[in-house]
Design a protein around this motif. Structure first.
Motif, PDB file in Angstrom:
ATOM      1  N   THR A 117      -0.693 -12.825  13.963  1.00 36.18           N
ATOM      2  CA  THR A 117      -1.766 -12.146  14.694  1.00 36.18           C
ATOM      3  C   THR A 117      -2.764 -11.449  13.791  1.00 36.18           C
ATOM      4  OG1 THR A 117      -0.566 -10.064  14.909  1.00 36.18           O
ATOM      5  CG2 THR A 117      -0.251 -11.711  16.663  1.00 36.18           C
ATOM      6  N   GLY A 118      -2.337 -11.062  12.593  1.00 35.23           N
ATOM      7  CA  GLY A 118      -3.211 -10.310  11.705  1.00 35.23           C
ATOM      8  C   GLY A 118      -3.378  -8.853  12.111  1.00 35.23           C
ATOM      9  N   LEU A 119      -2.654  -8.422  13.135  1.00 41.06           N
ATOM     10  CA  LEU A 119      -2.739  -7.035  13.576  1.00 41.06           C
ATOM     11  C   LEU A 119      -2.070  -6.106  12.577  1.00 41.06           C
ATOM     12  CD1 LEU A 119      -1.754  -7.369  17.350  1.00 41.06           C
ATOM     13  CD2 LEU A 119      -4.032  -6.938  16.429  1.00 41.06           C
ATOM     14  N   GLY A 120      -2.579  -4.913  12.470  1.00 37.29           N
ATOM     15  CA  GLY A 120      -1.947  -3.842  11.705  1.00 37.29           C
ATOM     16  C   GLY A 120      -1.876  -2.634  12.614  1.00 37.29           C
ATOM     17  N   LEU A 121      -0.737  -2.409  13.223  1.00 33.01           N
ATOM     18  CA  LEU A 121      -0.582  -1.362  14.230  1.00 33.01           C
ATOM     19  C   LEU A 121       0.245  -0.210  13.674  1.00 33.01           C
ATOM     20  CD1 LEU A 121       0.378  -3.882  17.023  1.00 33.01           C
ATOM     21  CD2 LEU A 121      -1.854  -2.803  16.750  1.00 33.01           C
ATOM     22  N   TYR A 122      -0.174   1.017  13.952  1.00 33.02           N
ATOM     23  CA  TYR A 122       0.530   2.198  13.449  1.00 33.02           C
ATOM     24  C   TYR A 122       1.334   2.860  14.554  1.00 33.02           C
ATOM     25  CZ  TYR A 122      -2.147   1.942   9.150  1.00 33.02           C
ATOM     26  OH  TYR A 122      -2.674   1.528   7.951  1.00 33.02           O
ATOM     27  N   PHE A 123       2.579   3.246  14.193  1.00 34.05           N
ATOM     28  CA  PHE A 123       3.477   3.915  15.125  1.00 34.05           C
ATOM     29  C   PHE A 123       4.110   5.113  14.435  1.00 34.05           C
ATOM     30  CE2 PHE A 123       3.063  -0.278  16.827  1.00 34.05           C
ATOM     31  CZ  PHE A 123       3.151  -0.113  18.192  1.00 34.05           C
ATOM     32  N   GLU A 124       4.400   6.163  15.213  1.00 34.45           N
ATOM     33  CA  GLU A 124       5.096   7.327  14.679  1.00 34.45           C
ATOM     34  C   GLU A 124       6.509   6.904  14.283  1.00 34.45           C
ATOM     35  OE1 GLU A 124       5.065  10.788  17.195  1.00 34.45           O
ATOM     36  OE2 GLU A 124       2.990  10.416  17.766  1.00 34.45           O
ATOM     37  N   THR A 125       6.914   7.247  13.089  1.00 32.34           N
ATOM     38  CA  THR A 125       8.228   6.846  12.589  1.00 32.34           C
ATOM     39  C   THR A 125       9.359   7.514  13.372  1.00 32.34           C
ATOM     40  OG1 THR A 125       7.277   6.510  10.408  1.00 32.34           O
ATOM     41  CG2 THR A 125       9.661   6.690  10.512  1.00 32.34           C
ATOM     42  N   LYS A 126       9.212   8.767  13.739  1.00 30.47           N
ATOM     43  CA  LYS A 126      10.277   9.491  14.438  1.00 30.47           C
ATOM     44  C   LYS A 126      10.455   9.045  15.882  1.00 30.47           C
ATOM     45  CE  LYS A 126      10.871  13.812  12.045  1.00 30.47           C
ATOM     46  NZ  LYS A 126      10.879  15.270  12.176  1.00 30.47           N
ATOM     47  N   THR A 127       9.340   8.764  16.573  1.00 33.73           N
ATOM     48  CA  THR A 127       9.422   8.486  18.009  1.00 33.73           C
ATOM     49  C   THR A 127       9.215   7.032  18.380  1.00 33.73           C
ATOM     50  OG1 THR A 127       7.061   8.886  18.377  1.00 33.73           O
ATOM     51  CG2 THR A 127       8.549  10.807  18.528  1.00 33.73           C
ATOM     52  N   GLY A 128       8.495   6.292  17.556  1.00 33.63           N
ATOM     53  CA  GLY A 128       8.166   4.906  17.877  1.00 33.63           C
ATOM     54  C   GLY A 128       6.960   4.774  18.791  1.00 33.63           C
ATOM     55  N   LYS A 129       6.284   5.883  19.066  1.00 33.14           N
ATOM     56  CA  LYS A 129       5.096   5.847  19.933  1.00 33.14           C
ATOM     57  C   LYS A 129       3.891   5.389  19.117  1.00 33.14           C
ATOM     58  CE  LYS A 129       6.705   9.434  23.016  1.00 33.14           C
ATOM     59  NZ  LYS A 129       6.468  10.778  23.553  1.00 33.14           N
ATOM     60  N   PRO A 130       2.987   4.637  19.767  1.00 29.57           N
ATOM     61  CA  PRO A 130       1.799   4.164  19.048  1.00 29.57           C
ATOM     62  C   PRO A 130       0.894   5.331  18.656  1.00 29.57           C
ATOM     63  CG  PRO A 130       1.699   3.529  21.365  1.00 29.57           C
ATOM     64  CD  PRO A 130       3.016   4.187  21.140  1.00 29.57           C
ATOM     65  N   MET A 131       0.249   5.188  17.508  1.00 29.29           N
ATOM     66  CA  MET A 131      -0.755   6.164  17.085  1.00 29.29           C
ATOM     67  C   MET A 131      -2.048   5.806  17.810  1.00 29.29           C
ATOM     68  SD  MET A 131       0.889   8.141  15.187  1.00 29.29           S
ATOM     69  CE  MET A 131      -0.526   9.168  14.933  1.00 29.29           C
ATOM     70  N   GLY A 132      -2.425   6.621  18.727  1.00 26.77           N
ATOM     71  CA  GLY A 132      -3.590   6.308  19.542  1.00 26.77           C
ATOM     72  C   GLY A 132      -3.191   5.341  20.649  1.00 26.77           C
ATOM     73  N   GLN A 133      -4.161   4.618  21.146  1.00 27.75           N
ATOM     74  CA  GLN A 133      -3.925   3.693  22.257  1.00 27.75           C
ATOM     75  C   GLN A 133      -3.989   2.262  21.746  1.00 27.75           C
ATOM     76  OE1 GLN A 133      -6.502   4.476  25.511  1.00 27.75           O
ATOM     77  NE2 GLN A 133      -5.523   3.018  26.851  1.00 27.75           N
TER      78      GLN A 133
ATOM     79  N   GLY B  58       0.804  -1.209   0.000  1.00 25.71           N
ATOM     80  CA  GLY B  58       0.000   0.000   0.000  1.00 25.71           C
ATOM     81  C   GLY B  58       0.840   1.264   0.000  1.00 25.71           C
ATOM     82  N   PHE B  59       0.166   2.370   0.220  1.00 29.03           N
ATOM     83  CA  PHE B  59       0.818   3.667   0.221  1.00 29.03           C
ATOM     84  C   PHE B  59       1.470   3.930   1.566  1.00 29.03           C
ATOM     85  CE2 PHE B  59      -2.690   4.098  -2.853  1.00 29.03           C
ATOM     86  CZ  PHE B  59      -1.943   4.425  -3.972  1.00 29.03           C
ATOM     87  N   ALA B  60       2.653   4.502   1.525  1.00 28.69           N
ATOM     88  CA  ALA B  60       3.343   4.864   2.767  1.00 28.69           C
ATOM     89  C   ALA B  60       2.650   6.072   3.383  1.00 28.69           C
ATOM     90  CB  ALA B  60       4.796   5.179   2.470  1.00 28.69           C
ATOM     91  N   SER B  61       2.379   6.006   4.664  1.00 34.28           N
ATOM     92  CA  SER B  61       1.771   7.124   5.372  1.00 34.28           C
ATOM     93  C   SER B  61       2.878   8.027   5.887  1.00 34.28           C
ATOM     94  CB  SER B  61       0.941   6.607   6.561  1.00 34.28           C
ATOM     95  OG  SER B  61      -0.038   5.717   6.131  1.00 34.28           O
TER      96      SER B  61
END
Length: 150
Positions: A129-145, A115-118
């Motif tokens: 697991t089938g999970l698709g989890l988003y994290f900030e590239t600069k910090t590594g913090k999760p997007m949301g909870q 897909g497209f890079a965000s």
């Protein structure tokens, strides 16, 4: 403690991990990644590690995590750089282990490449697991909870 500029870690499975699945697998468990990143100093955390591969195109197979602690000293093996530096990777792995606990320790971390890079975000998954989890590239913090369980 002396850290090498390149260190393969984790168990390499027979045949490696195919790129066709739309993932760049680190071929390394969260537990091993946490151990590899523990104790890195500030300059080593600013470097960007990679994943060693063999083959090209549709036959590309990821075969091992390459810990790079100095961006000016790249390993000789062919490798793809991770989308985030070691510091962000360490933060992300810590967040995943904290939320998912013991069930996540042996799961391999993979970066989703379809897909497209965000801009500013990286999507990851944990093996099986089938999970698709988003994290900030600069910090590594999760997007949301982070939610749910494994």
């Amino acid at each position: 403690m002396q850290i090498q500029s390149f260190q393969a870690a984790g168990k390499v499975t027979k045949g490696g991990h195919s790129r066709s699945a739309g993932e760049m697998s680190t071929c390394t468990s969260l537990n091993t990644l946490a151990h590899e990143l523990k104790g890195l100093d500030e300059t080593e955390l600013a470097a960007t590690s990679g994943v060693e591969y063999r083959g090209f195109g549709a036959a590309k197979e990821y075969i091992g995590f390459a810990l790079i602690t100095d961006d000016s000293k790249q390993p000789r093996c062919t490798h793809d750089k991770l989308p985030m530096n070691n510091g962000a990777l360490k933060t992300m792995v810590g967040s995943l282990l904290k939320h998912y606990g013991e069930a996540a320790r042996k799961k391999e971390l993979a970066f989703v490449t379809d897909g497209f890079a965000s801009p500013g975000y990286t999507q990851v998954t944990l093996s099986g697991t089938g999970l698709g989890l988003y994290f900030e590239t600069k910090t590594g913090k999760p997007m949301g909870q982070l939610t749910g369980s494994l």
